[in-house]
Scaffold this motif. Sequence first.
Motif, mmCIF file in Angstrom:
data_model
loop_
_atom_site.group_PDB
_atom_site.id
_atom_site.type_symbol
_atom_site.label_atom_id
_atom_site.label_comp_id
_atom_site.label_asym_id
_atom_site.label_seq_id
_atom_site.Cartn_x
_atom_site.Cartn_y
_atom_site.Cartn_z
ATOM 1 N N ALA A 120 30.049 3.871 -7.684
ATOM 2 C CA ALA A 120 30.594 2.512 -7.499
ATOM 3 C C ALA A 120 31.387 2.434 -6.195
ATOM 4 O O ALA A 120 31.294 1.453 -5.450
ATOM 5 C CB ALA A 120 31.479 2.129 -8.682
ATOM 6 N N ALA A 121 32.149 3.504 -5.889
ATOM 7 C CA ALA A 121 32.968 3.504 -4.662
ATOM 8 C C ALA A 121 32.059 3.509 -3.430
ATOM 9 O O ALA A 121 32.344 2.843 -2.428
ATOM 10 C CB ALA A 121 33.892 4.726 -4.656
ATOM 11 N N GLY A 122 30.932 4.249 -3.513
ATOM 12 C CA GLY A 122 29.983 4.292 -2.396
ATOM 13 C C GLY A 122 29.441 2.907 -2.106
ATOM 14 O O GLY A 122 29.365 2.467 -0.961
ATOM 15 N N PHE A 123 29.104 2.174 -3.172
ATOM 16 C CA PHE A 123 28.555 0.831 -2.993
ATOM 17 C C PHE A 123 29.617 -0.109 -2.433
ATOM 18 O O PHE A 123 29.363 -0.904 -1.525
ATOM 19 C CB PHE A 123 28.036 0.292 -4.323
ATOM 20 N N GLU A 124 30.837 0.027 -2.949
ATOM 21 C CA GLU A 124 31.914 -0.857 -2.490
ATOM 22 C C GLU A 124 32.155 -0.660 -0.994
ATOM 23 O O GLU A 124 32.351 -1.623 -0.251
ATOM 24 C CB GLU A 124 33.183 -0.583 -3.298
ATOM 25 N N GLY A 125 32.110 0.612 -0.540
ATOM 26 C CA GLY A 125 32.336 0.901 0.884
ATOM 27 C C GLY A 125 31.284 0.202 1.733
ATOM 28 O O GLY A 125 31.603 -0.417 2.764
ATOM 29 N N LEU A 126 30.052 0.260 1.279
ATOM 30 C CA LEU A 126 28.956 -0.361 2.029
ATOM 31 C C LEU A 126 29.144 -1.884 2.105
ATOM 32 O O LEU A 126 29.019 -2.497 3.170
ATOM 33 C CB LEU A 126 27.664 -0.031 1.292
ATOM 34 N N VAL A 127 29.473 -2.493 0.968
ATOM 35 C CA VAL A 127 29.609 -3.951 0.953
ATOM 36 C C VAL A 127 30.818 -4.382 1.781
ATOM 37 O O VAL A 127 30.758 -5.378 2.515
ATOM 38 C CB VAL A 127 29.719 -4.478 -0.497
ATOM 39 N N ARG A 128 31.909 -3.606 1.726
ATOM 40 C CA ARG A 128 33.093 -3.980 2.525
ATOM 41 C C ARG A 128 32.752 -3.930 4.014
ATOM 42 O O ARG A 128 33.241 -4.746 4.802
ATOM 43 C CB ARG A 128 34.279 -3.090 2.185
ATOM 44 N N MET A 129 31.905 -2.969 4.410
ATOM 45 C CA MET A 129 31.499 -2.894 5.807
ATOM 46 C C MET A 129 30.724 -4.166 6.203
ATOM 47 O O MET A 129 30.950 -4.754 7.257
ATOM 48 C CB MET A 129 30.613 -1.660 5.993
ATOM 49 N N LEU A 130 29.841 -4.616 5.293
ATOM 50 C CA LEU A 130 29.050 -5.825 5.590
ATOM 51 C C LEU A 130 29.950 -7.062 5.671
ATOM 52 O O LEU A 130 29.733 -7.949 6.489
ATOM 53 C CB LEU A 130 27.978 -6.015 4.503
ATOM 54 N N ILE A 131 30.985 -7.088 4.821
ATOM 55 C CA ILE A 131 31.931 -8.208 4.859
ATOM 56 C C ILE A 131 32.678 -8.195 6.196
ATOM 57 O O ILE A 131 32.806 -9.220 6.866
ATOM 58 C CB ILE A 131 32.928 -8.123 3.670
ATOM 59 N N ASP A 132 33.155 -7.006 6.589
ATOM 60 C CA ASP A 132 33.913 -6.898 7.849
ATOM 61 C C ASP A 132 33.057 -7.325 9.031
ATOM 62 O O ASP A 132 33.534 -8.035 9.926
ATOM 63 C CB ASP A 132 34.408 -5.453 8.051
ATOM 64 N N GLU A 133 31.796 -6.916 9.028
ATOM 65 C CA GLU A 133 30.900 -7.311 10.126
ATOM 66 C C GLU A 133 30.822 -8.829 10.235
ATOM 67 O O GLU A 133 30.862 -9.394 11.324
ATOM 68 C CB GLU A 133 29.469 -6.808 9.847
ATOM 69 N N ARG A 134 30.748 -9.492 9.082
ATOM 70 C CA ARG A 134 30.610 -10.953 9.094
ATOM 71 C C ARG A 134 31.927 -11.644 9.418
ATOM 72 O O ARG A 134 31.926 -12.797 9.873
ATOM 73 C CB ARG A 134 30.050 -11.435 7.748
ATOM 74 N N ARG A 135 33.029 -10.952 9.149
ATOM 75 C CA ARG A 135 34.324 -11.538 9.480
ATOM 76 C C ARG A 135 34.471 -11.565 11.004
ATOM 77 O O ARG A 135 34.946 -12.531 11.578
ATOM 78 C CB ARG A 135 35.440 -10.708 8.830
ATOM 79 N N GLY A 136 33.996 -10.480 11.640
ATOM 80 C CA GLY A 136 34.063 -10.432 13.104
ATOM 81 C C GLY A 136 33.125 -11.451 13.725
ATOM 82 O O GLY A 136 33.444 -12.065 14.738
ATOM 83 N N ARG A 137 31.972 -11.636 13.113
ATOM 84 C CA ARG A 137 30.952 -12.539 13.684
ATOM 85 C C ARG A 137 30.339 -13.327 12.537
ATOM 86 O O ARG A 137 29.389 -12.868 11.911
ATOM 87 C CB ARG A 137 29.886 -11.698 14.385
#
Length: 339
Positions: A120-137
């Motif tokens: 679950a933590a592995g998946f959360e890390g991946l999704v948080r990265m995708l969220i951060d990418e979209r926050r920047g752009r």
Amino acid sequence: MNIANSPDLFSNAVSRHLQIPNGLDGERHAEARRMLAPFFHPPALGALEPTLARIAADLVGGLGEDPFDAVEDLGVVFAVRAASAWLGWRDDLEPELIAWVAEHRAAGCSRHPEQIARSAAGFEGLVRMLIDERRGRPSCDLTGLLMTLRWKGRRITDEEVVSILRNWTGGDLSSLALCVGVAVHWVATNPDHFGHLVASDDAALDRAVDEMLRLDDPFVSNRRIAVSDTVVAGCPVGAGEEIVLDWRAANRDGGVFADPGSFDPDGHGPDNLVYGVGPHVCPGRGLATRQLRILLRAVMTAGRPELIAGHPPVREQPPSAGFRSLPVRLAPQPTALRG
Ligand code: HEM
């Protein structure tokens, strides 16, 4: 069905983790379903079909006439590519997502809380990265749109976005891969039906796939908690006790289906519980149905699936179901049969 249809008596708050919408009850649950319904709007899913068909054709085209594993090589890869196309996720995440599905399946089978938490933590890390990418752009893909939702009078939080995406992809990538295995196995072991399946229109093929999944449902169960002391099918259940909705058993219930083992898409369709029932009925049914139909059609256009002598299918073990691996090859068919 009585339990799934009685949310006031049987709560979905079975986990201490935030689960949107799965773990919510009552009005909060209804609100979450309303908020997320546009993501499953049939015309939007219809517009996704050509992309799904291209993904399926590319994948099946690459399999050739050699043996392949219908779960790992076909189901998992298709599930990851189809979900990524729907959610707007980068293609280069594919190896990471495929590795994650394998870890998630292994964790589910192990039932080890630590292994499940790590996955679950592995998946959360991946999704948080995708969220951060979209926050920047900021992006207008589905993941970006999800981040702009307003709920309870404020902007949705990252934790809520992660929870929603976990429920849309987390278990369902492996569920879809297992459903692919079950459908391909059914077609391979029922060659007399190949011709009429190939000739079926979309609605008939959807009903046929639903029936294949009813016969051998890979989506095993969900839980509920009794809100107060009650009786279930003559069995006393205390407040706070957990109840398992066994979809596999319900889908083969001899009291409902006169001949549960027979293949009767039209006759059995109305009682089919593969996607659940009641307020928590699967919101992803339209998406999963399209994905399965489009992939199965691509497979049958390429050839008739057949099992490989000396390499029998390997079953998943409880608490999972379906196939762990399903070695098959596609036997080329006369053009007339491919439709
Ligand atoms: C692959 C085949 C699938 C099967 C067999 C399946 C089956 C189910 C079932 C039986 C339920 C009812 C759970 C309950 O009553 O507690 C459910 C709920 C749910 N499914 Fe699916 N599902 C599939 C695919 C999907 C997909 C593709 C998505 C999203 C993209 C999805 C998202 C959900 C969510 C969010 C819920 C919880 C709904 C709620 O609690 O209100 N499912 N699914």
